[in-house]
Design a protein around this motif. Structure first.
Motif, PDB file in Angstrom:
ATOM      1  N   PHE A   7       0.426  -1.381  -0.141  1.00 48.55           N
ATOM      2  CA  PHE A   7      -0.191   0.027  -0.566  1.00 48.55           C
ATOM      3  C   PHE A   7       0.823   1.762   0.107  1.00 48.55           C
TER       4      PHE A   7
ATOM      5  N   ARG B 134       0.261   4.051  -2.798  1.00 45.99           N
ATOM      6  CA  ARG B 134       0.622   5.991  -2.479  1.00 45.99           C
ATOM      7  C   ARG B 134       1.890   6.629  -3.065  1.00 45.99           C
TER       8      ARG B 134
ATOM      9  N   THR C 102      -5.089  -4.477  -4.666  1.00 47.79           N
ATOM     10  CA  THR C 102      -5.209  -3.766  -4.276  1.00 47.79           C
ATOM     11  C   THR C 102      -6.971  -3.115  -2.906  1.00 47.79           C
TER      12      THR C 102
ATOM     13  N   TYR D  99      -6.652   0.219  -2.782  1.00 48.96           N
ATOM     14  CA  TYR D  99      -5.884   1.394  -2.083  1.00 48.96           C
ATOM     15  C   TYR D  99      -6.461   2.074  -2.415  1.00 48.96           C
TER      16      TYR D  99
END
Length: 222
Positions: free
Chosen positions: A202, A206, A216, A218
């Protein structure tokens, strides 16, 4: 004689052959009924026909207020977790938040459940390695929490391939419970517990600036 007026029925002559024939018909009818019961389909009421290939459970102590999370990654990089409950063939059946959501309201009264458990099912076979991690999301007690992780292979018969306990002890603590590898037929060919961070996945998403990672789930916070 009163019987001359037909007020009472006369007794028929006794016929042993007729009696035996009647009894035989009764036996045949009974045997036919038993045969129907034997070939009749079983009742489906209450029967759950699971289509999963594997079931992964994580349990922690009953009535515990802390929130633990189960993360499962498949060989394609899909990750099932509380923000992406369906990823590839992985399905998070329940996000258990400890004391925050283990209750229902009935007639205005809160009825709590003591059970602390998260479940992920694997509903298809993808060859390669699967990773199962436990994360300590909320640590209200500020004490170590044991999390029992079990992996069961369901087909063709139920088989436990992993059953052990890992301990997390602070917010953000992440432990790898087990990593197992499947061949093309869905057979387990390797099991280990070498550490692999899924949280790092994650963080990488980002840092790369992606709004949403398709595997994922995310979502970048703006």
């Amino acid at each position: 004689m009163i019987d001359d007026f037909g007020l009472y029925p006369r007794e028929e002559p006794f016929d042993p052959f007729s009696v035996m024939l009647f009894k035989a018909l009764q036996v045949i009818a009974f045997l036919f009924f038993l045969a129907l019961l034997a070939i009749a389909p079983e009742s489906q009421d209450g029967k759950i026909d699971s289509k999963a290939e594997f079931i992964i459970t994580m349990d922690w102590p009953d009535n515990h207020p802390d929130d633990l999370d189960l993360f499962v990654q498949d060989p394609a990089g899909n990750i099932a977790w509380y923000r992406r409950r369906e990823a590839g063939f992985l399905v998070l059946d329940r996000d258990d938040r400890g004391g925050a959501n283990d209750f229902i309201i009935v007639n205005g009264k809160k009825i709590a459940s003591p059970i602390r458990e998260e479940i992920v099912t694997v509903r298809g076979v993808v060859a390669g390695e699967y990773t199962i991690n436990v994360s300590h999301f909320q640590a209200l007690t500020r004490e170590p929490v044991p999390a029992k992780v079990k992996v069961q292979k369901l087909n063709p018969t139920a088989q436990v391939i992993y059953d052990n306990t890992v301990t997390v002890d602070h917010i953000g603590d992440e432990k790898t419970a087990v990593r197992f590898t499947l061949d093309a037929e869905g057979e387990v060919v390797d099991i280990n517990n070498r550490y692999k961070s899924l949280m790092e996945t994650f963080r990488n998403v980002r840092s790369n600036g992606a709004d949403r990672d398709p595997k994922t789930g995310y979502v970048k916070k703006l």
